[in-house]
Design a protein around this motif. Structure first.
Motif, PDB file in Angstrom:
ATOM      1  N   ALA A 305       2.541  -0.182  11.532  1.00 21.21           N
ATOM      2  CA  ALA A 305       1.194   0.379  11.422  1.00 21.21           C
ATOM      3  C   ALA A 305       0.196  -0.746  11.650  1.00 21.21           C
ATOM      4  O   ALA A 305       0.314  -1.814  11.067  1.00 21.21           O
ATOM      5  CB  ALA A 305       1.001   0.990  10.049  1.00 21.21           C
ATOM      6  N   SER A 307      -3.106  -3.004  11.491  1.00 22.50           N
ATOM      7  CA  SER A 307      -4.132  -3.301  10.501  1.00 22.50           C
ATOM      8  C   SER A 307      -5.481  -2.825  11.037  1.00 22.50           C
ATOM      9  O   SER A 307      -5.603  -2.443  12.199  1.00 22.50           O
ATOM     10  CB  SER A 307      -4.197  -4.808  10.261  1.00 22.50           C
ATOM     11  OG  SER A 307      -4.768  -5.432  11.392  1.00 22.50           O
ATOM     12  N   VAL A 332      -6.903 -15.296  17.909  1.00 25.45           N
ATOM     13  CA  VAL A 332      -6.375 -16.563  17.400  1.00 25.45           C
ATOM     14  C   VAL A 332      -4.860 -16.462  17.195  1.00 25.45           C
ATOM     15  O   VAL A 332      -4.307 -15.355  17.114  1.00 25.45           O
ATOM     16  CB  VAL A 332      -7.058 -16.981  16.067  1.00 25.45           C
ATOM     17  CG1 VAL A 332      -8.542 -17.213  16.291  1.00 25.45           C
ATOM     18  CG2 VAL A 332      -6.818 -15.940  14.988  1.00 25.45           C
ATOM     19  N   THR A 333      -4.195 -17.612  17.116  1.00 21.99           N
ATOM     20  CA  THR A 333      -2.743 -17.603  16.921  1.00 21.99           C
ATOM     21  C   THR A 333      -2.423 -16.871  15.618  1.00 21.99           C
ATOM     22  O   THR A 333      -3.061 -17.117  14.594  1.00 21.99           O
ATOM     23  CB  THR A 333      -2.162 -19.028  16.837  1.00 21.99           C
ATOM     24  OG1 THR A 333      -2.857 -19.734  15.798  1.00 21.99           O
ATOM     25  CG2 THR A 333      -2.331 -19.779  18.141  1.00 21.99           C
ATOM     26  N   SER A 335      -2.854 -13.661  15.109  1.00 28.38           N
ATOM     27  CA  SER A 335      -3.736 -12.528  14.836  1.00 28.38           C
ATOM     28  C   SER A 335      -3.013 -11.201  15.020  1.00 28.38           C
ATOM     29  O   SER A 335      -3.541 -10.147  14.701  1.00 28.38           O
ATOM     30  CB  SER A 335      -4.978 -12.590  15.725  1.00 28.38           C
ATOM     31  OG  SER A 335      -4.613 -12.654  17.088  1.00 28.38           O
ATOM     32  N   THR A 338       0.750  -9.193  19.541  1.00 24.83           N
ATOM     33  CA  THR A 338       1.939  -8.489  20.010  1.00 24.83           C
ATOM     34  C   THR A 338       1.954  -7.027  19.581  1.00 24.83           C
ATOM     35  O   THR A 338       2.302  -6.146  20.363  1.00 24.83           O
ATOM     36  CB  THR A 338       3.205  -9.197  19.479  1.00 24.83           C
ATOM     37  OG1 THR A 338       3.013 -10.598  19.596  1.00 24.83           O
ATOM     38  CG2 THR A 338       4.422  -8.783  20.248  1.00 24.83           C
ATOM     39  N   GLU A 339       1.580  -6.781  18.329  1.00 26.02           N
ATOM     40  CA  GLU A 339       1.585  -5.388  17.855  1.00 26.02           C
ATOM     41  C   GLU A 339       0.543  -4.546  18.584  1.00 26.02           C
ATOM     42  O   GLU A 339       0.747  -3.365  18.822  1.00 26.02           O
ATOM     43  CB  GLU A 339       1.348  -5.334  16.346  1.00 26.02           C
ATOM     44  CG  GLU A 339       2.503  -5.888  15.522  1.00 26.02           C
ATOM     45  CD  GLU A 339       3.845  -5.274  15.877  1.00 26.02           C
ATOM     46  OE1 GLU A 339       3.923  -4.043  16.055  1.00 26.02           O
ATOM     47  OE2 GLU A 339       4.822  -6.039  16.008  1.00 26.02           O
ATOM     48  N   PHE A 489      -3.334 -12.281  11.064  1.00 26.68           N
ATOM     49  CA  PHE A 489      -2.869 -11.055  10.433  1.00 26.68           C
ATOM     50  C   PHE A 489      -2.618 -11.294   8.939  1.00 26.68           C
ATOM     51  O   PHE A 489      -2.105 -12.333   8.542  1.00 26.68           O
ATOM     52  CB  PHE A 489      -1.580 -10.555  11.091  1.00 26.68           C
ATOM     53  CG  PHE A 489      -1.052  -9.318  10.450  1.00 26.68           C
ATOM     54  CD1 PHE A 489      -1.610  -8.086  10.732  1.00 26.68           C
ATOM     55  CD2 PHE A 489      -0.023  -9.393   9.516  1.00 26.68           C
ATOM     56  CE1 PHE A 489      -1.141  -6.942  10.112  1.00 26.68           C
ATOM     57  CE2 PHE A 489       0.442  -8.249   8.895  1.00 26.68           C
ATOM     58  CZ  PHE A 489      -0.114  -7.025   9.197  1.00 26.68           C
ATOM     59  N   ASP A 659       7.452 -17.743  16.298  1.00 25.21           N
ATOM     60  CA  ASP A 659       6.901 -17.239  15.050  1.00 25.21           C
ATOM     61  C   ASP A 659       7.927 -17.461  13.937  1.00 25.21           C
ATOM     62  O   ASP A 659       8.852 -16.692  13.768  1.00 25.21           O
ATOM     63  CB  ASP A 659       6.585 -15.736  15.227  1.00 25.21           C
ATOM     64  CG  ASP A 659       5.958 -15.133  13.986  1.00 25.21           C
ATOM     65  OD1 ASP A 659       5.324 -15.882  13.216  1.00 25.21           O
ATOM     66  OD2 ASP A 659       6.101 -13.918  13.786  1.00 25.21           O
ATOM     67  N   ARG A 699       2.228 -19.523   9.156  1.00 26.01           N
ATOM     68  CA  ARG A 699       2.174 -18.088   9.418  1.00 26.01           C
ATOM     69  C   ARG A 699       2.642 -17.358   8.172  1.00 26.01           C
ATOM     70  O   ARG A 699       3.284 -17.926   7.307  1.00 26.01           O
ATOM     71  CB  ARG A 699       3.057 -17.767  10.608  1.00 26.01           C
ATOM     72  CG  ARG A 699       2.607 -18.545  11.824  1.00 26.01           C
ATOM     73  CD  ARG A 699       3.283 -18.083  13.062  1.00 26.01           C
ATOM     74  NE  ARG A 699       2.295 -18.073  14.134  1.00 26.01           N
ATOM     75  CZ  ARG A 699       2.210 -17.133  15.053  1.00 26.01           C
ATOM     76  NH1 ARG A 699       3.021 -16.112  15.022  1.00 26.01           N
ATOM     77  NH2 ARG A 699       1.296 -17.204  15.988  1.00 26.01           N
ATOM     78  N   LYS A 700       2.307 -16.107   8.057  1.00 21.85           N
ATOM     79  CA  LYS A 700       2.740 -15.285   6.920  1.00 21.85           C
ATOM     80  C   LYS A 700       2.477 -15.937   5.569  1.00 21.85           C
ATOM     81  O   LYS A 700       3.385 -16.403   4.874  1.00 21.85           O
ATOM     82  CB  LYS A 700       4.243 -14.994   7.013  1.00 21.85           C
ATOM     83  CG  LYS A 700       4.600 -14.017   8.104  1.00 21.85           C
ATOM     84  CD  LYS A 700       5.323 -12.801   7.565  1.00 21.85           C
ATOM     85  CE  LYS A 700       5.634 -11.822   8.677  1.00 21.85           C
ATOM     86  NZ  LYS A 700       6.951 -11.974   9.228  1.00 21.85           N
TER      87      LYS A 700
END
Ligand code: ADP
Ligand code: ZN
Ligand code: ZN
Length: 843
Positions: A305, A307, A332-333, A335, A338-339, A489, A659, A699-700
């Motif tokens: 889903a 954001s 930005v990297t 962000s 891909t989704e 993200f 990633d 990341r994350k």
């Protein structure tokens, strides 16, 4: 007598019997197309886009593509006959042919060179092409019905591993033997291979599934069970299958089946029962091409889903597509671009079109493929240069037949036979590796993708965290739409960037070889916290050169004007331009001293030293030297992903699209060589590299940090990288480009003149530059000049740079003039053997 008469007076041809000719594209660098006569009986078979077999020259027989059909015999030569037709349907589509012509025109090469680059070797046949038995064809087991000629070929192949086409012709004693080869390929009894390395590469698995009608029709499965009850062993096989593939829950699962091995390797099942079920038609066997990418056999998933930010970006993109062909997504990297792509691809597929998703070579990893596979399943084709020719041919056919509606692929996938494109995505659009250097066609896949989309009425989405100046300019002038994603993200933040002044640290004795105390400390700290580290160094090998302390001798390549790099693991000196290598000498060949010392450092040295400085670290290196083998790249990534290694040292390869959740520190060991590279794009490149490699950190959720080591921390570029200030970079760069007349305000063409003799190369370049100046004007032609590396592979180089003002130049006529000048030069007796290469939009 009557026979003789007949011979002398052949019957009048029927009046409607037209003689047709075909213009064909031979896969050779020929300046024009050749015309062949179509034998009357093949009139219906030959169409534009099919492959035909022709004789070219005295001996050579090869396949080529029909580009046009007409009734005009060539004026200046006697047309030879087409020997055979290979395809029932075109393997090259009409929009593709248009695109190929554009590539040849725009990038100043021949259509033959384009075709040669475009077609997988398995689709290019010549008298030297070879065939072998299909790796999964078993003459003892598989019951295929063959024509007698086909049987003869199969029999010969059982005795000889491989046959060339010529040998097949000799074997059958006929000229038109190609149809038998074609038929055997269709029956999957043989394959064509070009390279020995392609032989028997694992690519097909034998699978089984329940024959469709048992599954599709209501009650048939129960009926089947009842029938099999008297044969408990066969029933076991079926039950076992259903355990793997719960068809009773979802009949669609049956289609994928399972590997036959899963049944035959099961000691509790009877092999003969499996075979009986296949013979009875209860189970059906089929082959499946397996990708080199490890694939999870999961059922399809819905996309994640989106954001709120992602949804907004997607809506903006779709909105802009209503009025513009092209949109740039500047996100930005991390962000979550891909989704957004995945969502847009789904959208495009739902309305029935094809989609191409382009990625630079090294960003096309199992990570991204797995992600797409989960959503698009069987509809997804993968096109990678590490694939074998036969695999590439599979994808080609799959795009043609509509089996693959989405293709994720590298640069060369712009050659695939799309015919109904609705969306093209160019991810990491700023990547210089989209440009092919050598050989021709020297195309840029980004530009070509834009043209391809244009020709097919499709939309193009380009994406990057660090757009190329040219692309951003297109947005600023309103030609393209622009959509921004400024936040990572979820909760993830962009990393903190810290500079370490290596000059100062050296004075303070804070450097441990190439590591500052700060960097070393931070690495140690991350390892204690079980986090991971990526270290970036722009050079491979141990050291870019070695030198003698006594006499300053530096070993150089015999064939190129470069110093030899030292590679410690095999104790070699190696040329990175031609591959020449020799053993590392023990003492100086010039003065005999034993004081040879390595200068500078590459990834190998970083790895080596880190292992000494932090023995507890599990270090792995990723560069050209460690990724030569087919799967080594994936292996290194999966080792890092699973935490088996905790420090990854590498060249540019570590900067692209990876990633990893657990990476919290990125170190750039020497920023200076990147910034000081002599090229008008150096700053843009440096910014892109620093931002992209930094983007791998944090990341994350986990906050990340970046340490950049430099001797010149006051360089303004660092501030832009630290504050992620693309705008300022863009404004500075675009102003410089305008002032000095660089792209996007001009189009550049680099003409390189090469010859074994440096004087000849120089003289030829002077004459050519003079002619070009006369044709195009003084302002437009720069040089000739000797490039920084003035000799490669024993050829001396001279360069002429042509700058054509974008607004005022008629590009087509200018290129015509350049081609003419090159053509004229080659006619001069003095310059025989001079090689000239024109590179349009060089990078
Ligand atoms: P980019 O390509 O812009 O650098 P990615 O597409 O790699 O960013 O996304 C960054 C991370 O956020 C990835 O780990 C991805 O799985 C995750 N992510 C992105 N979008 C979503 C989403 N809608 N739901 C869950 N996770 C997401
Ligand atoms: Zn010496
Ligand atoms: Zn060399």
């Amino acid at each position: 007598m009557s026979e003789l008469l007949n011979f002398n007076y052949p019957p009048e041809p029927a009046t409607d019997r037209v003689t047709l000719f075909a213009d064909v594209i031979l896969p050779l660098p020929l300046p024009k197309l050749y015309t062949y006569r179509i034998p009357y009986e093949m009139n219906d078979e030959v169409s534009v886009g099919v492959r035909v077999i022709v004789q070219f020259g005295a001996k050579k027989v090869l396949s080529c593509i029909v580009a046009d059909i007409h009734e005009n015999a060539p004026a200046d030569y006697q047309a030879k006959y087409i020997l055979d037709v290979l395809d029932d349907k075109p393997i090259i589509t009409a929009p593709q042919l248009k695109l190929f012509k554009w590539i040849a025109d725009y990038y100043m090469c021949t259509l033959g060179e384009v075709i040669n680059a475009a077609l997988p070797s398995a689709l290019k046949l010549s008298s030297e092409s070879r065939i072998q038995l299909h790796p999964h064809y078993n003459p003892e087991e598989d019951e295929i019905i063959f024509a007698p000629q086909e049987e003869k070929i199969i029999f010969a192949l059982q005795n000889n591993q491989a046959l060339t086409f010529t040998e097949v012709g000799n074997l059958l004693q006929i000229k038109s033997y190609h149809k038998f080869i074609k038929s055997l390929i269709q029956k999957e009894a043989i394959i064509i291979f070009e390279q020995v390395s392609d032989k028997f590469s694992p690519k097909v698995v034998k699978k089984v599934r329940i024959a469709e009608h048992f599954v599709q029709e209501e009650g048939m499965l129960e009926e089947l069970f009842n029938q099999l009850t008297p044969q408990p062993k066969q029933l076991d096989v079926l039950l076992n299958y259903l355990q793997f593939v719960p068809v009773h829950q979802d009949i669609n699962l049956n289609y994928r089946g399972i590997e036959k091995n899963a049944l035959t390797n099961n000691p509790h099942l009877s092999a003969s029962s499996i075979n009986t079920l296949i013979k009875k038609g209860v189970l059906e066997q089929f082959d499946q091409i397996v990708s080199r990418f490890p694939m999870e056999h999961e059922s399809q998933q819905l996309p994640m889903a989106l954001s709120e930010h992602q949804l907004q970006a997607k809506d903006e993109i779709l909105g802009l597509f209503k009025e513009k062909e092209t949109v740039l997504l500047h996100g930005v990297t991390g962000s979550g671009k891909t989704e957004v792509y995945i969502d847009l691809i789904k959208h495009a597929l739902d309305s029935g079109g094809q989609v191409l998703y382009l990625l630079p070579e090294i960003a096309l990893t199992a990570q991204i493929v797995t992600r797409l596979m989960k959503v698009f399943g069987d509809k997804l084709g993968i096109y990678h240069s590490k694939f074998s020719d036969n695999e590439r041919a599979e994808v080609w056919q799959g795009v043609l037949s509509g089996r693959f509606q989405v293709v994720i692929g590298v640069r060369s996938s712009i050659f695939l036979p799309f015919h109904d494109l609705s969306l093209v995505i160019v991810d990491e659009e700023h990547e210089p590796s989209y440009k092919q250097y050598d050989p021709a066609p020297r195309y840029n896949a980004r530009e070509t993708a834009l043209m391809m989309a244009h020709l097919q009425g499709a939309k193009t989405l380009l994406g990057s965290a660090t757009p190329s100046i040219e692309s951003y300019y297109n947005c600023k002038t309103g030609r393209w739409g622009l959509v921004n994603m400024t936040k990572r993200f979820g909760e993830a933040k962009l990393p903190e960037i810290e500079l370490v002044d290596t000059r100062r640290e050296q004075q303070r004795k804070n450097m441990h070889s190439h590591f500052s105390a700060k960097l070393l400390n931070d690495i140690e700290e991350r390892l204690k916290r079980h986090e991971q580290v990526i270290l970036f160094q722009n050079r491979r090998g141990y050291a870019p050169f070695i030198s003698c302390d006594e006499c300053s001798w530096i070993p150089k390549c015999k064939f190129c004007a470069v110093s030899l790099s030292y590679h410690k693991f095999n104790n070699e000196l190696r040329c990175h331009y031609c591959g020449y290598h020799e053993r590392m000498p023990h003492d100086c060949p010039a003065c005999g001293a034993t004081t040879l010392r390595s200068m500078g450092f590459g990834t190998e040295k970083v790895e080596d030293e880190l292992k000494l400085l932090l023995p507890e670290a599990e270090v792995q290196r990723m560069d050209l030297d460690t990724t030569k083998k087919k799967n080594s790249y994936q292996q290194i990534i999966s080792d890092f992903e699973s935490g088996r290694t905790n420090v990854l040292v590498g060249t540019q390869m570590v900067t692209k699209g990876l990633d990893f959740e657990n990476v919290s520190l990125v170190g750039i060991l020497n920023a200076d060589t990147i910034i000081n590279f002599p090229d008008f794009r150096a700053h843009e490149r440096a910014y892109q590299l620093f931002v992209q490699v930094s983007g791998r950190a944090g990341r994350k959720g986990k906050p990340g940090s970046v340490i950049i080591q430099t001797r010149d921390p006051l360089q303004p570029i660092f501030n832009k990288v630290r504050s992620n200030d693309y705008q300022t970079l863009y404004e500075h760069e675009i102003e410089e480009r305008m002032r000095f007349g660089y792209p996007p305000f001009t189009r550049m063409i680099r003409v390189t003149v090469k010859h074994v003799d440096d004087k000849t190369a120089e003289n030829a370049a002077i004459v050519l530059a003079k002619d070009l100046t006369d044709r195009l004007g003084k302002q437009q032609v720069l040089g000739p000049e000797v490039p920084y590396i003035f000799k490669i592979r024993n050829l001396f180089l001279q360069e002429i740079h042509i700058k054509l003002p974008r607004e005022t130049t008629n590009l087509k006529s200018a290129k015509g003039q350049i081609a003419q000048a090159i053509f004229n030069l080659k006619l001069l007796a003095d310059f025989k053997g001079v090689r000239i290469v024109a590179d349009v939009d060089p990078m």
